[in-house]
Structures are given as C-alpha cells and as structure tokens.
Design an enzyme around this catalytic site. Structure first.
Site, PDB file in Angstrom:
ATOM      1  N   GLN A 102       2.876   2.535 -13.679  1.00  0.00           N
ATOM      2  CA  GLN A 102       2.426   2.165 -12.522  1.00  0.00           C
ATOM      3  C   GLN A 102       1.391   1.369 -12.429  1.00  0.00           C
ATOM      4  O   GLN A 102       1.160   0.311 -11.647  1.00  0.00           O
ATOM      5  CB  GLN A 102       2.304   3.427 -11.438  1.00  0.00           C
ATOM      6  CG  GLN A 102       2.354   3.113 -10.070  1.00  0.00           C
ATOM      7  CD  GLN A 102       3.780   2.513  -9.669  1.00  0.00           C
ATOM      8  OE1 GLN A 102       4.786   3.012 -10.082  1.00  0.00           O
ATOM      9  NE2 GLN A 102       3.849   1.549  -8.882  1.00  0.00           N
ATOM     10  N   HIS A 156       1.331  -2.670 -12.855  1.00  0.00           N
ATOM     11  CA  HIS A 156       1.872  -3.319 -12.274  1.00  0.00           C
ATOM     12  C   HIS A 156       0.690  -4.462 -11.484  1.00  0.00           C
ATOM     13  O   HIS A 156       0.923  -5.651 -11.206  1.00  0.00           O
ATOM     14  CB  HIS A 156       2.552  -2.653 -10.895  1.00  0.00           C
ATOM     15  CG  HIS A 156       4.086  -2.529 -11.016  1.00  0.00           C
ATOM     16  ND1 HIS A 156       4.827  -3.519 -11.300  1.00  0.00           N
ATOM     17  CD2 HIS A 156       4.698  -1.269 -11.375  1.00  0.00           C
ATOM     18  CE1 HIS A 156       6.125  -3.045 -11.401  1.00  0.00           C
ATOM     19  NE2 HIS A 156       6.090  -1.794 -11.623  1.00  0.00           N
ATOM     20  N   GLU A 203       5.645   6.505  -2.669  1.00  0.00           N
ATOM     21  CA  GLU A 203       6.750   5.656  -2.930  1.00  0.00           C
ATOM     22  C   GLU A 203       7.774   6.129  -4.147  1.00  0.00           C
ATOM     23  O   GLU A 203       8.892   6.117  -3.969  1.00  0.00           O
ATOM     24  CB  GLU A 203       6.151   4.239  -3.415  1.00  0.00           C
ATOM     25  CG  GLU A 203       7.166   3.230  -3.472  1.00  0.00           C
ATOM     26  CD  GLU A 203       6.510   2.013  -4.151  1.00  0.00           C
ATOM     27  OE1 GLU A 203       5.683   2.081  -4.659  1.00  0.00           O
ATOM     28  OE2 GLU A 203       7.211   1.078  -4.395  1.00  0.00           O
ATOM     29  N   HIS A 204       7.052   6.471  -5.127  1.00  0.00           N
ATOM     30  CA  HIS A 204       7.862   7.185  -6.052  1.00  0.00           C
ATOM     31  C   HIS A 204       7.252   8.601  -6.470  1.00  0.00           C
ATOM     32  O   HIS A 204       5.912   8.567  -6.528  1.00  0.00           O
ATOM     33  CB  HIS A 204       7.356   6.451  -7.493  1.00  0.00           C
ATOM     34  CG  HIS A 204       7.946   4.842  -7.375  1.00  0.00           C
ATOM     35  ND1 HIS A 204       7.016   3.792  -7.399  1.00  0.00           N
ATOM     36  CD2 HIS A 204       9.123   4.465  -7.441  1.00  0.00           C
ATOM     37  CE1 HIS A 204       7.439   2.891  -7.238  1.00  0.00           C
ATOM     38  NE2 HIS A 204       8.944   2.935  -7.425  1.00  0.00           N
ATOM     39  N   ASP A 253      13.242   1.685 -12.063  1.00  0.00           N
ATOM     40  CA  ASP A 253      12.946   0.270 -11.804  1.00  0.00           C
ATOM     41  C   ASP A 253      13.965  -0.683 -12.135  1.00  0.00           C
ATOM     42  O   ASP A 253      14.014  -1.794 -11.655  1.00  0.00           O
ATOM     43  CB  ASP A 253      11.607  -0.172 -12.553  1.00  0.00           C
ATOM     44  CG  ASP A 253      10.353   0.557 -11.767  1.00  0.00           C
ATOM     45  OD1 ASP A 253      10.467   1.255 -10.660  1.00  0.00           O
ATOM     46  OD2 ASP A 253       9.360   0.500 -12.513  1.00  0.00           O
ATOM     47  N   HIS A 285      24.115  -2.211  39.781  1.00  0.00           N
ATOM     48  CA  HIS A 285      24.632  -1.292  38.829  1.00  0.00           C
ATOM     49  C   HIS A 285      25.483  -0.423  39.465  1.00  0.00           C
ATOM     50  O   HIS A 285      26.746  -0.126  38.809  1.00  0.00           O
ATOM     51  CB  HIS A 285      23.577  -0.398  37.991  1.00  0.00           C
ATOM     52  CG  HIS A 285      22.691  -1.237  37.089  1.00  0.00           C
ATOM     53  ND1 HIS A 285      21.901  -2.149  37.161  1.00  0.00           N
ATOM     54  CD2 HIS A 285      22.571  -0.953  35.810  1.00  0.00           C
ATOM     55  CE1 HIS A 285      21.232  -2.500  36.196  1.00  0.00           C
ATOM     56  NE2 HIS A 285      21.708  -2.011  35.114  1.00  0.00           N
TER      57      HIS A 285
END
Lengths: 452, 452
Positions: free
Chosen positions: B274, B277, B342-343, B376, B435
């Site tokens: 991670q 990145h 996220e993960h 991934d 209406h």
C-alpha cells in the site's frame, strides 16, 4: 403534419409556447437551442455558504441558534433545537383524518415499491478456488433536508425517508426550518409514518453543515438527501466527500408523447401540473397529430387562468413550454432520448412498444390513465428523479442510495498459486515490487511446505 | 496487550510508525487525530482548470493540440489526436507473451466477476391494478481517463473499461496523455482486451473538457471515470452535472486486522504494497497480539530499504503508518468501522465471523492467502474503491455506474379510481391544484362513462 412553412409559434395561444415542427428546415437549430436553454439562476452563493459552514464547525449550536433567529425569526436555545415527542404529537393531532388516510396510503405504497429494490448479496467459488462476492450494508445515519414554507412537501419526506428506512438506516434525521415557528403538521406526520428518529427545527446551509459535521446537540450523519434552495444546494456540494449526498436537483420537467387519439384536456392538465411547480419548470408535448397540438395549446389557454398558481405556471409555459409536431413515434422517441426527460408520459395506443424505444428517462408513465401527478404521490416509485438531461447517466432516488456494497474475496492456497503469478507479473510491469513480493512471499512458503 | 505505559512509538523501528494501544488513556484522542489527518494537498487549481475548460469549449481541437504541445511536448494536428488501428497494433505487438497472458487472465476474471453484477428489470401488478417496476439501461457513451507516465496502470484500464462494456455501453472512449509521444503498450492492449472503441492521445483538464463538451474530432460522452492528478480531479468536479462522473479518489489505504498466529513478513509486505503507491497512502495494522505488532514493525524495517520505491513507501509509512494494539477482535472491528477503510484484510482464524462485524469497507480480503495485491489485479472485484472514510456511504466502481434505472408505472382506469383520490387530497394539501385536476379530469370522464 408536414409542410407548415413557418414552424414557430403557429399554434399561437395566449401563452405562446415555442412550437416546432420536425419537418421544418431550421428544426435542428431550434431543438438544440431548447435543449441548451439555461433554466436556472446561477447566483453565486458559494462564499456565503462557506462562511456559514465554517461558523457551524467552529461554534456549533450557538451558530445554529443565531442563524435561526436571523433567518427564521425564531429564538431558540440549544435544548429547543429538537422537536420533542410531545410537540410532534400536538402538531400531528391537527391533521384531518382524510389527509392522514391519504398520507398513510402513499407511505404504504411507496414502502411496498421500494422494498422490492433491496439488492441481494452474492457469494460463489470459482474453479480456481477463489470465493468471491459482495455484501450490501446500510449507511449508519442519514439526514434529510425538508424545505420550510410553501415548498414544505410532506410527499418529499416520504420519498426520501422511506427508502432510507427500507435500506435499514438506523438513525434518520430531519432538518426543517420553521419560519416564525410555523411547521406544516403533515410534514411531521410524514416523518412519523416514515420512522424518522430525530427532527430539528433548523434550515439553510447551517442545517446541512450541522448534519455533515455535527454540533453539541446534533450528531453527524453519513449521507444527506433532500431538496432545497440555492444555499442548501451549494452547502450540499461543499460538504460532499465528508458525507454522501443525493443529486442536486434542477427545475422539474415533463415530456408527454401523444398520438392523435388522446384527450387534449388531460394532456393540458399534465403539462400545467408540471408548470405550476416553478417558473423554471419545463413542459413539452411531442405529438404526431398537428390537430392535437392545436387542441392542447387551446386547452392550456383555457385552463391556465383558472389555476391559483396561474402566475407561476404561466411564466413556465410562456418561457419554456414547447410543442413539437413529429412525423411518427420513432422520431418522437429519438427526440425524447435527446431530451432525456425527468418525467415521460406515453399517451399512445401501444405505450409498451414506445417505452422500449425511450432509453433515457427518469420515470415513464404508460398510457392515458397514468398522469404524472399520481406518480408524485401514491403510485409507489420515487418522485426524486434526475433533471436537466441527467437521466442520460443517473437514476432517481432509491434504496440503493442508502446502501453501499463491500466486495469480498477469499483465496485458498491453491487459488493463490493459480492466479497469483499473473498478479506478480502485472505488478512488475507497473513497477510495484512490494505488490509482487506480497504474493511471492506467500507462494514461496507454500512451496516449501509442499516439499517438506 | 495492556498496560504498556507510554503508548506512542514504543515499537520504534527505523521508520517509526505511530503506535497506539487501545488501553492507553489518551487512545481516543490519538485515534481521532489519525482519522482526521489530512493526507492530501489542497492546492487550488480550480481557476486554471476553469480557464482550460472554457478554452476547449471555445476552440475545440485547436486548444487540445496547443495544450498537448505545451504539457506533453508533443505536436499534433487534429487528425493525429486519435490513435489509428495500425498505431495500436504496432504498439500492442511489443507486449511480451507473458504480459499478454497475465493481462488476458486478469481481463477474463474481472469480466466474469462484473457480469454477475448486472441487475434485473422488474415488473409486477398490484391488487389495485397498477403495473409497476423498473428497467435498467446503459449509458450510451463513456469516457475513461488514463494517466500517463509512471501512473499509467493497465490494470486501471481493465477495471474501468470492463464494467462499462459489461453494462452495455456502446461507445467507450479513452483519453491518455503520451508525454514526448511515449505510450505504455500494455495500456493499449488493456484497451483492446476491454473493447474500447476510440483512444485519444490527450490528457489533463483539457481531456476531461473534450469528453464532457466534445470538439470537432471527439464526440461528447455521458459519463467520465478514471483516476488522475489534481487538475483532472478538479476538471471532473467542474463538468459534473453536464456529465456523470465516478468518485474523486483520494490516496489509497489498507487496514490489516491480524491475530497472533500470522506471518509478520506477509503483513509487512501487504502494508508496504500500500505504502509504495504514494507518499500519501496509509497502511494500518490492528492486532490483538503485541508481539506480532513488534514483529511486523521489525519486518517493515528490514524489507523497506530493499524496495525500489523505498523513498515513497518510507515516507508513507513514516508519516501515516500506524500500528494499533487492541484488546480483542470486537474492539478491532469497532475501530475498523470508524476508519471505514478502502481495503480491509482480515488475517485471523475466523475471517468470516470478523467480516460480519466490519460493516464499512470498500473491499474485504479474507484469510492469510488473500493479499490485497491479488485484488488489485486478478481476483475479479474492482480495484476502484472508496477512500478517505467514504466507504461509510459509497461503493467501489461497478457495472451499476454505467447503468441507470427508469421507473415504470401503468395504471388501469380502476387503479386510478382506487388511488387517484389520495393523490388529489395530497396535491390539495400541497397547494398544487393542477396536479389534483389532472387526476380529477380523468376520473370524471371515467365516471360519466360508467353512468352511460
């Protein structure tokens, strides 16, 4: 139906909607001009809203009380921000039995429709031994903004709150401004029928800020939905990311496609029902029958002055009302797809066949006995729908807006051995060595074990 | 596991991640500080981007060529904006058989996973005679932004383009900048494997503007997805509404929850995968075993210097890396839900039981043999996932992002008679007379017929 010469304003009623004929040489230009007409003020309120949000973050309840006094002429202390159960009961008791019955029927039908939207979890194991799938879970807390004053629509409370409750949202909060302390009892009854847990008498950008960031009294939520004025819309945009929001709705719109066998008065009333919402609303008729086009224009002229909201509806019809004479229903469907209307009424003999050709629309109402007004209240589908051509890429509010999906994966050692090497190669091609090593480290231990 | 006294930095490796113990008296403050740490520059690029969008709207292809020359040092004429089939073939021919096989396996698995996401249409008739339901249709045209240079990940092309194709998007367009004319052949192969129809060698805010508004050469799309730098993100925000966009992704993050029986090297590699990145990425370990926490910190220190991207991964681990010692897995799950990662990797004996308690996460990886790196690339679920705690209210990219739902309703005269009066009453309560009249007009004609 063809060869009308002057294609503009040849159906000249009092209110003179734009009238176009697809056979006219300048039709394409006129149609594009209609599509790109801007129907909204873009008054810049962003700085004001940013300052309000900052103030609420810094001073919490004190700012809420200060701004409620300023904008709603209502002096509150923090302990009075929230409606008490007794206050709610006292207001709800004012609702007539007939209104209560109508609202209850609407709530039941909306709940039944949205209950069918609940998606399924999934899980399967593939031949390599990977167990894959996904799981849906509800947002923990949602906040619903309800405008005050004349735009306080109890139907909107049902349409926002019921999908959230069906999704399983635990904590459901309403913020509704009460100018001069006045609240619409039907709004509170709608909240009660929908299972709302907390109701606060605050509005504007300060309410959105309180929902997003929390104050001493109001715990923050994860998702904010509901309509509002330009300040509310700007505040929703600014807090997006911190919390989820629903779409920012533009002025409402209806497109009616009609063949020659329809009742012009019914069509006129449907067009006017849209127009009476807002001077920026848009009502469009596409018909294959020029005579019907004339008749509808005449019916609008006759009925419009009788409406209590004639001024609003008249402005909308005058500025944005449009009648298009098309060669056939295929052409009508093609135009409809370019308009991507929020509401699409198909008043034609074979509505199902025409619906299959109309691929971009928020909601479709099939046949002559399904006026949009029924969909606004009681038919069951949501009335929060994509406007301004956004039906090309988005959908109306639903249970899905209050759910999120977690993807799941579990690999066996065998599955990792089968697909891991491909991941290692792709990681190498992307220059991400630790990615590859995290797979390789596991595979080498598995290999050693295999050789023991 | 408890009573560690000084709860900070007691696992002091070279890179010194923040280390917290839930038993420490100041844990809550430290945890909240970690949650609210800002991991992104908020450099204001909005004005620059607005000017670029205006320029593209006014001058189309000429602006694209001008800006591509300026930013990518590549001189183009409008007829050279698009890759020709021959150019694509020539580049794709450079891909090694091994890379091609890995990318093909990934594409097949991603396609198989996403094919299961296709939702069903629905239609039913209720006791009142209302036929209700909904219908899903695909967005007509989608644009996928692919960053150039070192962040040109072929896996991202698959993850964005395949869901669009599975959804049935007809026209799928890629914009990818080619600095100095250089393109990653794997990006073109991924586009080919995903069924992309058009590829343009443009990037930045100008590419987003071209996709949203169109130019002489590039027809506009309805939805834009894909990652990008701050300019691309700002441009997506600015064109939102005109077109749909996917989420604006922040720095990536992983949370590993591990019991004491796990291999510390595997965990360290996952945390580093991670961290490599992006210097703003975040890697967090929550473990119930202090000894494992020590061992993982040590393994990170040992492995980190060996990585080609040690500088990036080191900065991420130093600034945002966190190890939390928890009392038990229930506490770990509660913390995970506040982080909404996220993960989420669950490296524990009973991963399914723990997953059931982790309600807010983009993707969950169960067990020790499911490193995030597999997700991934090749496991099948999407790797475009909600960051920055937005898993509380949003989901990863899916087929649904390229579909929209139209609600459908058809009432018989009997159904209108049954539920129309409730709509009339609610319309009256909201002051919307047209209406009500649109329902009443139909019901009175039906009544007359009934009495004929």
């Amino acid at each position: 139906m063809v060869g009308l010469g002057d294609n503009k304003a040849y159906l000249q009623g009092i209110y003179m909607p734009v009238t176009l004929n697809t056979s006219a040489s300048d039709f394409e230009d006129s149609f594009v001009a209609m599509l790109s007409a801007k129907r909204e003020d873009s008054s810049d309120v962003n700085d004001t809203v940013a300052a309000i949000i900052r103030d609420v973050r810094d001073h919490g309840d004190a700012t809420l009380c200060k701004l409620t006094s300023r904008f709603d002429r209502l002096d509150l202390t923090p302990d009075r921000l929230r409606f008490t159960p007794d206050e709610i009961e006292a207001e709800v008791a004012k609702v007539t039995p007939e209104d209560r019955a109508a609202l209850t029927l609407a709530a039941e039908r909306i709940r039944a429709y949205h209950a069918r939207q609940m998606p399924e979890d999934a899980s399967w194991t593939d031949p390599e031994g990977a167990t894959l799938g996904w799981r849906w879970t509800a947002v923990s807390a949602a906040g619903l903004y309800v405008p005050g004053g004349s735009a306080a629509y109890p139907s909107s409370v049902l349409m926002n709150a019921i999908p959230a409750r069906v999704a399983g949202v635990d904590r459901l909060v309403i913020c509704v401004p009460t100018p001069d302390g006045v609240i619409n009892p039907l709004v509170l009854l709608a909240a009660q029928l929908s299972g709302v847990s907390e109701i606060y008498r605050i509005g504007g950008a300060q309410a959105i800020a309180a929902l997003a960031y929390g104050t001493e009294t109001i715990a923050p939520v994860d998702k904010i939905t509901g309509p509002g004025n330009a300040y509310v819309a700007a505040a929703k945009r600014q807090v997006f990311g911190r919390v989820g929001i629903d779409m920012i709705a533009g002025p409402s719109e209806v497109l009616v496609i009609a063949d020659g066998d329809q009742n012009p008065d019914w069509i006129a009333l449907d067009l006017l029902a849209q127009a009476e919402h807002d001077a920026d609303a848009q009502s469009i008729l596409i018909t294959t029958d020029e005579g019907l086009g004339h008749a509808v224009a005449g019916a609008v002229d006759r009925i419009l002055p009788t409406l209590p909201r004639a001024e609003i509806a008249g402005a909308s019809w005058r500025d944005y009302g449009t009648i298009i004479i098309a060669r056939d229903l295929d052409e009508a469907a093609a135009l409809s797809n370019r308009i991507a209307p929020e509401h699409l009424e198909l008043m034609v003999a074979d509505a199902d066949a025409l619906a299959a050709k109309c691929t971009h629309a928020g909601a479709i109402f099939l046949g002559a006995y399904t006026p949009e007004a029924v969909g606004d209240y009681v038919s069951g589908p949501n009335h929060v729908l994509p406007t301004a051509r956004s039906a090309r890429f988005s959908s109306g509010l639903s249970v899905m807006d209050f759910l999120k999906r977690t993807t799941m994966a579990r690999l066996t050692p065998g599955a990792l051995a089968a697909i891991g090497p491909a991941a290692m190669r792709l990681a190498a091609s992307e220059g991400l060595q630790a990615h590859g090593a995290s797979v390789e480290g596991r595979l080498s231990v598995l290999n050693e074990r295999g050789h023991e």
